[in-house]
Every structure is written in C-alpha cells, then in structure tokens.
Design a protein around this motif. Structure first.
Motif, mmCIF file in Angstrom:
data_model
loop_
_atom_site.group_PDB
_atom_site.id
_atom_site.type_symbol
_atom_site.label_atom_id
_atom_site.label_comp_id
_atom_site.label_asym_id
_atom_site.label_seq_id
_atom_site.Cartn_x
_atom_site.Cartn_y
_atom_site.Cartn_z
ATOM 1 N N GLU A 6 0.773 -1.031 0.149
ATOM 2 C CA GLU A 6 0.061 0.146 0.077
ATOM 3 C C GLU A 6 0.860 1.245 -0.122
ATOM 4 O O GLU A 6 1.996 1.121 0.386
ATOM 5 N N SER A 7 0.213 2.109 -0.556
ATOM 6 C CA SER A 7 0.950 3.669 -0.351
ATOM 7 C C SER A 7 -0.219 4.670 -0.496
ATOM 8 O O SER A 7 -1.308 4.515 -0.888
ATOM 9 N N GLY A 8 0.275 5.813 -0.100
ATOM 10 C CA GLY A 8 -0.738 7.039 0.157
ATOM 11 C C GLY A 8 -1.107 7.148 1.508
ATOM 12 O O GLY A 8 -0.375 6.775 2.550
ATOM 13 N N GLY A 9 -2.349 7.786 1.615
ATOM 14 C CA GLY A 9 -2.586 7.964 3.275
ATOM 15 C C GLY A 9 -2.001 9.217 3.678
ATOM 16 O O GLY A 9 -1.149 10.070 2.819
ATOM 17 N N GLY A 10 -2.329 9.733 4.713
ATOM 18 C CA GLY A 10 -1.608 11.054 5.461
ATOM 19 C C GLY A 10 -2.769 11.730 6.161
ATOM 20 O O GLY A 10 -3.855 11.210 6.423
ATOM 21 N N LEU A 11 -2.325 12.917 6.329
ATOM 22 C CA LEU A 11 -3.318 13.930 6.826
ATOM 23 C C LEU A 11 -3.941 14.957 6.101
ATOM 24 O O LEU A 11 -3.076 15.443 5.186
ATOM 25 N N VAL A 12 -5.386 15.184 6.199
ATOM 26 C CA VAL A 12 -5.757 16.109 5.033
ATOM 27 C C VAL A 12 -7.056 16.808 5.988
ATOM 28 O O VAL A 12 -7.387 16.322 7.100
ATOM 29 N N GLN A 13 -7.268 17.985 5.637
ATOM 30 C CA GLN A 13 -8.376 18.579 6.306
ATOM 31 C C GLN A 13 -9.804 18.370 5.677
ATOM 32 O O GLN A 13 -9.706 17.545 4.563
ATOM 33 N N ALA A 14 -10.625 18.414 6.329
ATOM 34 C CA ALA A 14 -12.206 17.858 6.030
ATOM 35 C C ALA A 14 -12.379 18.342 4.800
ATOM 36 O O ALA A 14 -12.211 19.702 4.573
ATOM 37 N N GLY A 15 -13.078 17.818 3.699
ATOM 38 C CA GLY A 15 -13.270 18.204 2.391
ATOM 39 C C GLY A 15 -12.376 18.060 1.512
ATOM 40 O O GLY A 15 -12.505 18.198 0.189
ATOM 41 N N GLY A 16 -11.136 17.589 2.005
ATOM 42 C CA GLY A 16 -9.880 17.594 0.898
ATOM 43 C C GLY A 16 -10.022 16.275 0.457
ATOM 44 O O GLY A 16 -10.976 15.560 0.596
#
Length: 122
Positions: A6-16
């Motif tokens: 797997e790759s990707g993921g992380g921290l994002v703001q709502a709506g992102g």
C-alpha cells in the motif's frame, strides 16, 4: 498469500482528497478482487470498496458512495482508491485486501496489506 503493498494516506483537512494505492505481484487473476477495508481505534474493520480485476465491477459501502472511486491499472498491477470530500469520520487505518470473490465480507479475503493511516482533521 500474495503480498500487497500500500501507499498513500496521510493527514488532510475535512473536504480534502487523498489517493491510496495497492500494488500486487499476482500473476493470474481469474475472479480475483481487490478491496479496501478500514478500522478506526476501538471499532471493527469495515468494508469500504472493492473491484473485480477481470471486468472492473465495483462495489462500495453506502458511507463512501459518491465520494470515493476505486480503479485498477493493468500495466502497473495497481489498484487505487481516490477519496474526495473527506470527513473526520473517514479517519482510520486503511487496509488493502485481495480475494477470489468480489464481496464486502472481510473473511473472504486472503491477502492483506500492512495498512496505511488516513487522518481527516475537522
């Protein structure tokens, strides 16, 4: 078992948006399906989306319909999950899974990735 990376993921703001990918080294596919499950702390693992490799048939959890899109790429043997309009309740560890049946039941999947964290802040 066939390793899934797997790759990707992380921290994002709502709506992102975020994009997760899952690569397989599988040589033949037949009825093989790849999917995503997620698990938040203290919660059971829940189905998100899955795709049958051979014909591209997809299934989605009601909670992500219209926001997430699953796809696969033959050349790279990679399955991806495009996640849009993310909500704080989408926060979880996301796991890639593979099995010989297109289903939302985790018990029907034999191959599992290590997981990638998705965190959506409000």
């Amino acid at each position: 078992q066939v390793p899934l990376v797997e790759s990707g993921g992380g921290l994002v703001q709502a709506g992102g948006s975020l994009r997760l990918s899952c690569a397989t080294s599988r040589r033949s596919f037949g009825t093989y399906a790849l999917g995503w499950f997620r698990q938040a702390p203290g919660e059971e693992r829940e189905f998100v989306a899955a795709i049958r490799w051979r014909d591209g048939t997809t299934i989605y959890a009601d909670s992500v319909k219209g926001r997430f899109k699953i796809s696969r790429d033959y050349a790279s043997k990679t399955m991806s999950l495009q996640m849009n309009s993310l909500k704080p309740e989408d926060t979880a560890m996301y796991y890639c899974a593979g099995g010989m049946q297109l289903t939302a039941a985790p018990a029907n999947y034999d191959d599992w990735g290590q997981g990638t964290q998705v965190t959506v802040s409000s």
